[in-house]
Design a protein around this motif. Structure first.
Motif, PDB file in Angstrom:
ATOM      1  N   LYS B  15       0.831  -1.179   0.000  1.00 31.18           N
ATOM      2  CA  LYS B  15       0.000   0.000   0.000  1.00 31.18           C
ATOM      3  C   LYS B  15       0.878   1.246   0.000  1.00 31.18           C
ATOM      4  O   LYS B  15       1.956   1.239   0.615  1.00 31.18           O
ATOM      5  CB  LYS B  15      -0.885   0.025   1.264  1.00 31.18           C
ATOM      6  N   GLY B  16       0.432   2.289  -0.676  1.00 32.35           N
ATOM      7  CA  GLY B  16       1.184   3.533  -0.678  1.00 32.35           C
ATOM      8  C   GLY B  16       0.254   4.724  -0.524  1.00 32.35           C
ATOM      9  O   GLY B  16      -0.896   4.684  -0.973  1.00 32.35           O
ATOM     10  N   VAL B  17       0.751   5.758   0.159  1.00 33.04           N
ATOM     11  CA  VAL B  17      -0.041   6.974   0.371  1.00 33.04           C
ATOM     12  C   VAL B  17       0.875   8.183   0.173  1.00 33.04           C
ATOM     13  O   VAL B  17       2.025   8.166   0.609  1.00 33.04           O
ATOM     14  CB  VAL B  17      -0.640   7.000   1.807  1.00 33.04           C
ATOM     15  N   ILE B  18       0.378   9.214  -0.509  1.00 34.76           N
ATOM     16  CA  ILE B  18       1.085  10.498  -0.540  1.00 34.76           C
ATOM     17  C   ILE B  18       0.255  11.487   0.268  1.00 34.76           C
ATOM     18  O   ILE B  18      -0.967  11.558   0.103  1.00 34.76           O
ATOM     19  CB  ILE B  18       1.269  11.022  -1.980  1.00 34.76           C
ATOM     20  N   THR B  19       0.916  12.232   1.159  1.00 33.02           N
ATOM     21  CA  THR B  19       0.190  13.240   1.941  1.00 33.02           C
ATOM     22  C   THR B  19       0.757  14.628   1.673  1.00 33.02           C
ATOM     23  O   THR B  19       1.921  14.788   1.305  1.00 33.02           O
ATOM     24  CB  THR B  19       0.272  12.978   3.462  1.00 33.02           C
ATOM     25  N   LYS B  20      -0.109  15.585   1.915  1.00 34.58           N
ATOM     26  CA  LYS B  20       0.304  16.991   1.856  1.00 34.58           C
ATOM     27  C   LYS B  20      -0.442  17.671   2.987  1.00 34.58           C
ATOM     28  O   LYS B  20      -1.662  17.526   3.105  1.00 34.58           O
ATOM     29  CB  LYS B  20      -0.107  17.572   0.508  1.00 34.58           C
ATOM     30  N   ASP B  21       0.281  18.357   3.843  1.00 37.35           N
ATOM     31  CA  ASP B  21      -0.300  19.002   5.031  1.00 37.35           C
ATOM     32  C   ASP B  21      -1.151  18.010   5.831  1.00 37.35           C
ATOM     33  O   ASP B  21      -2.239  18.332   6.292  1.00 37.35           O
ATOM     34  CB  ASP B  21      -1.173  20.202   4.625  1.00 37.35           C
ATOM     35  N   GLY B  22      -0.654  16.811   5.942  1.00 35.22           N
ATOM     36  CA  GLY B  22      -1.339  15.814   6.768  1.00 35.22           C
ATOM     37  C   GLY B  22      -2.561  15.183   6.130  1.00 35.22           C
ATOM     38  O   GLY B  22      -3.211  14.338   6.729  1.00 35.22           O
ATOM     39  N   GLU B  23      -2.913  15.595   4.922  1.00 36.26           N
ATOM     40  CA  GLU B  23      -4.074  14.986   4.265  1.00 36.26           C
ATOM     41  C   GLU B  23      -3.585  14.067   3.150  1.00 36.26           C
ATOM     42  O   GLU B  23      -2.677  14.433   2.401  1.00 36.26           O
ATOM     43  CB  GLU B  23      -4.970  16.082   3.662  1.00 36.26           C
ATOM     44  N   SER B  24      -4.229  12.914   3.023  1.00 35.86           N
ATOM     45  CA  SER B  24      -3.785  12.027   1.959  1.00 35.86           C
ATOM     46  C   SER B  24      -4.362  12.508   0.628  1.00 35.86           C
ATOM     47  O   SER B  24      -5.554  12.813   0.525  1.00 35.86           O
ATOM     48  CB  SER B  24      -4.166  10.593   2.295  1.00 35.86           C
ATOM     49  N   ILE B  25      -3.494  12.619  -0.378  1.00 35.13           N
ATOM     50  CA  ILE B  25      -3.962  13.116  -1.674  1.00 35.13           C
ATOM     51  C   ILE B  25      -3.895  12.045  -2.756  1.00 35.13           C
ATOM     52  O   ILE B  25      -4.465  12.202  -3.830  1.00 35.13           O
ATOM     53  CB  ILE B  25      -3.183  14.372  -2.129  1.00 35.13           C
ATOM     54  N   ALA B  26      -3.196  10.948  -2.496  1.00 37.74           N
ATOM     55  CA  ALA B  26      -3.187   9.838  -3.453  1.00 37.74           C
ATOM     56  C   ALA B  26      -2.946   8.543  -2.695  1.00 37.74           C
ATOM     57  O   ALA B  26      -2.137   8.502  -1.767  1.00 37.74           O
ATOM     58  CB  ALA B  26      -2.091  10.033  -4.496  1.00 37.74           C
ATOM     59  N   VAL B  27      -3.696   7.496  -3.067  1.00 40.41           N
ATOM     60  CA  VAL B  27      -3.494   6.178  -2.429  1.00 40.41           C
ATOM     61  C   VAL B  27      -3.435   5.118  -3.524  1.00 40.41           C
ATOM     62  O   VAL B  27      -3.986   5.305  -4.614  1.00 40.41           O
ATOM     63  CB  VAL B  27      -4.620   5.825  -1.433  1.00 40.41           C
ATOM     64  N   LEU B  43       4.457   1.340  -6.986  1.00 40.61           N
ATOM     65  CA  LEU B  43       3.570   2.149  -6.136  1.00 40.61           C
ATOM     66  C   LEU B  43       3.936   3.625  -6.271  1.00 40.61           C
ATOM     67  O   LEU B  43       3.063   4.486  -6.426  1.00 40.61           O
ATOM     68  CB  LEU B  43       3.703   1.724  -4.663  1.00 40.61           C
ATOM     69  N   ARG B  44       5.243   3.895  -6.222  1.00 41.82           N
ATOM     70  CA  ARG B  44       5.688   5.285  -6.300  1.00 41.82           C
ATOM     71  C   ARG B  44       5.273   5.899  -7.640  1.00 41.82           C
ATOM     72  O   ARG B  44       4.776   7.030  -7.699  1.00 41.82           O
ATOM     73  CB  ARG B  44       7.215   5.366  -6.134  1.00 41.82           C
ATOM     74  N   GLU B  45       5.458   5.108  -8.705  1.00 42.18           N
ATOM     75  CA  GLU B  45       5.120   5.599 -10.037  1.00 42.18           C
ATOM     76  C   GLU B  45       3.630   5.949 -10.125  1.00 42.18           C
ATOM     77  O   GLU B  45       3.235   7.022 -10.579  1.00 42.18           O
ATOM     78  CB  GLU B  45       5.482   4.483 -11.024  1.00 42.18           C
ATOM     79  N   LYS B  46       2.798   5.017  -9.634  1.00 43.08           N
ATOM     80  CA  LYS B  46       1.353   5.240  -9.724  1.00 43.08           C
ATOM     81  C   LYS B  46       0.896   6.387  -8.834  1.00 43.08           C
ATOM     82  O   LYS B  46       0.032   7.182  -9.226  1.00 43.08           O
ATOM     83  CB  LYS B  46       0.600   3.964  -9.332  1.00 43.08           C
ATOM     84  N   LEU B  47       1.470   6.448  -7.635  1.00 42.58           N
ATOM     85  CA  LEU B  47       1.077   7.501  -6.690  1.00 42.58           C
ATOM     86  C   LEU B  47       1.449   8.876  -7.219  1.00 42.58           C
ATOM     87  O   LEU B  47       0.640   9.813  -7.166  1.00 42.58           O
ATOM     88  CB  LEU B  47       1.748   7.278  -5.330  1.00 42.58           C
TER      89      LEU B  47
END
Lengths: 283, 258
Positions: B15-27, B43-47
């Motif tokens: 599983k992968g998650v990208i966050t910005k200011d504590g909010e997840s913007i891509a999973v 995962l990194r590529e897709k995120l």
């Protein structure tokens, strides 16, 4: 005195065993058959085979004792006795000086502490497949090596690989990862044997480890496990010629003792309406 | 402007998650397969594609889970216990106990109000204490894993299973099927066995309210109900329970960077 005959029937989860003895404790016949789905109901057939081998009729048996996991569903038995009592009696017959008996069957593992020929304490695992015959059965199937070959193969191990997973399900994955690391199969099998032995030793430690030690049940036929036990227990381990029969022999011997002790009191235990009929679970 | 990434490589799925200011913007969720670094790169590529970012714009990345040590591009590895604790704390600040049910193990984590780990107990030695138990049941009953939970909820007469071992359970289930017991009653019985195991694990750590759950095993609504009955409390159930640990990793990455 004319000969009297006694039969012990041990209806296990995996194997059904019958032994017929006379009043001098001489074994006249023994029979071992897979319990299986059909034979679970056909314990009478196994008894018939044993009677045929001994050249005896069912009515000539002074007493029939049933033991084991399925003992309550043997309609032709005169009496049921718990497998712990029967195993203890059988083991003492094999090795009179026994203090610790380990029995590993198809679906359970037991440790019996015996003092002066009597059962003093016991421990048991019937809740988890690891450390029972089932563990070996599944893994032998999984790696495609016959159950009987596991012992001899493990004897060739040069660098025993330690297997950390006690769970039968997880052990399968561990085997795959060891194989993909290029570890020879004999080292893996030896590691699995060690894992079973260690698990059992941890269990029997609760009742105390004292020689002489006797090892019975189907798993005792695996020389690799016997070796692993001797290494982890630090004592020699005695395995009777036919380790599967301890429960059935014990049952027959207890039957004999019941008849002999009652002889003076003139009490009949043999059921008059006893017939050699198929097992029924739905009475 | 900074973005953060959490990568959780599990035994079954990654599983992968990208966050910005504590909010997840891509999973993203992918099957782990056999090459953990490869799945992490994918995962990194897709995120980053989803978030319209260049991988270089990720300020800090943390890898966690079973296969985290194989991941080549993260600045740090953190245990899944800490990541899971942080992830739940981000979603449910009131949670103090977490039951995390994974594919091959499960764990109970006791946390404080900041999401720090106070106590922890894991069940990793026995297949019955993990999601694997339900894979085995699905297989033997020829059902889809995803259907097991909802099917078990339709039972009003759960059977009693004698064993806590996945191997023995399999045989017992076959026996019960041959006796004509409805499959939902069998499943409901199996879910109870699982809840008992979890109950024992929770007792080792000590139950403090509120209790949240996480991990892929939580997608089984039967487990949620059985655990709620066992614990006599309502559970906090995240919308995407499999992503909690990856989210926690991304949150920890953000804290690390600041």
């Amino acid at each position: 005195m004319t000969d009297m005959f006694f039969a012990g029937l041990d209806l296990g989860s995996t194997m059904t065993k019958v032994v017929i003895i006379d009043n001098n404790e001489k074994i006249w016949a023994s029979e071992i058959t897979h319990t299986g789905a059909a034979h679970r109901r056909l314990a009478n057939k196994v008894m018939e085979k044993a009677l045929e081998k001994a050249g005896l009729s069912f009515n000539s048996l002074a007493l029939v004792i049933a033991t084991g996991y399925g003992r309550m569903s043997v309609p032709f038995a005169d009496k049921q006795i718990s497998e712990l009592s029967c195993h203890a009696r059988g083991v003492v017959h094999f090795l009179p000086t026994v203090r610790l008996a380990i029995d590993i069957g198809g679906q359970d593992a037991k440790g019996l502490k015996i003092k002066d020929g009597k059962l003093e304490d016991f421990v048991m695992n019937d809740k988890c497949a690891a450390g029972t015959g089932r563990f070996l059965e599944i893994l032998s199937n999984f790696i495609g090596i016959g159950l009987n070959e596991l012992g001899p193969i493990s004897m060739k191990a040069t660098d025993k690989c330690s297997c950390n997973n006690v769970c039968t399900v997880f052990a399968q994955q561990e085997i795959i990862s060891h194989l993909s690391d290029g570890i020879p199969i004999e080292d893996i099998v030896a590691g699995l044997h060690e894992a079973i032995a260690m698990r059992t030793v941890r269990m029997v430690r609760r009742i105390g480890i004292e020689p002489d030690i006797c090892f019975t049940g189907g798993v005792a036929k695996n020389c690799g496990i016997v070796k692993a036990f001797e290494e982890s227990l630090g004592f020699p381990v005695f395995v009777p010629e036919n380790p599967l029969l301890s429960g059935a022999i014990g049952a027959a011997l207890l039957g004999k003792e019941i008849v002999m002790n009652n002889g003076e009191k003139d009490v009949t235990i043999k059921r008059p309406d006893r017939h050699l009929e198929a097992v029924s679970f739905f009475k | 402007m900074a973005w953060f990434m959490g990568i959780d490589i599990g035994s079954g799925t990654s599983k992968g998650v990208i966050t910005k200011d504590g909010e997840s913007i891509a999973v993203e969720i992918l099957a782990s397969g056999i090459n953990y670094n490869e799945v992490a790169l994918k995962l990194r590529e897709k995120l980053t594609a989803k978030a319209r970012l260049d991988p270089k714009e990720i300020a800090y990345a943390i890898a966690t889970g079973h296969g985290s040590k194989n991941v080549s591009f993260c600045q740090e590895q953190v245990s899944d216990i800490r990541c899971c604790a942080r992830g739940i704390n981000r979603i449910y600040p009131s949670a103090r106990t977490i039951v995390d049910i994974q594919g091959q193990s499960s764990q109970v984590i006791s946390i404080d109000e900041k999401g720090h780990v106070i106590n922890h107990a894991a069940s990793e030695k026995c297949a019955t204490g993990s999601g694997r138990f339900f894979n085995i049941l699905a297989n033997v009953l020829q059902l889809e894993l995803a259907d097991i939970g909802s099917l078990s909820l339709t039972s009003n007469k759960p059977i009693y299973l004698n064993t806590g071992c996945a191997v023995f359970c399999e045989s017992e289930v076959v026996t019960r099927v041959s006796e004509g017991v409805p499959v939902e009653d069998i499943l409901a019985g199996a879910v109870k066995v699982f809840a008992e195991k979890m109950g024992a694990l929770i007792n080792r750590v000590g139950m403090r309210k509120q209790c949240a759950i996480s991990g892929g095993g939580t997608l089984n609504p039967g487990i949620v109900k059985a655990l709620e009955q066992k614990l006599k409390t309502q559970l906090l159930v995240p919308q995407q329970p499999q992503l909690v640990t990856a989210l926690g990793a991304a949150c920890l990455a953000e804290e690390k960077w600041q």
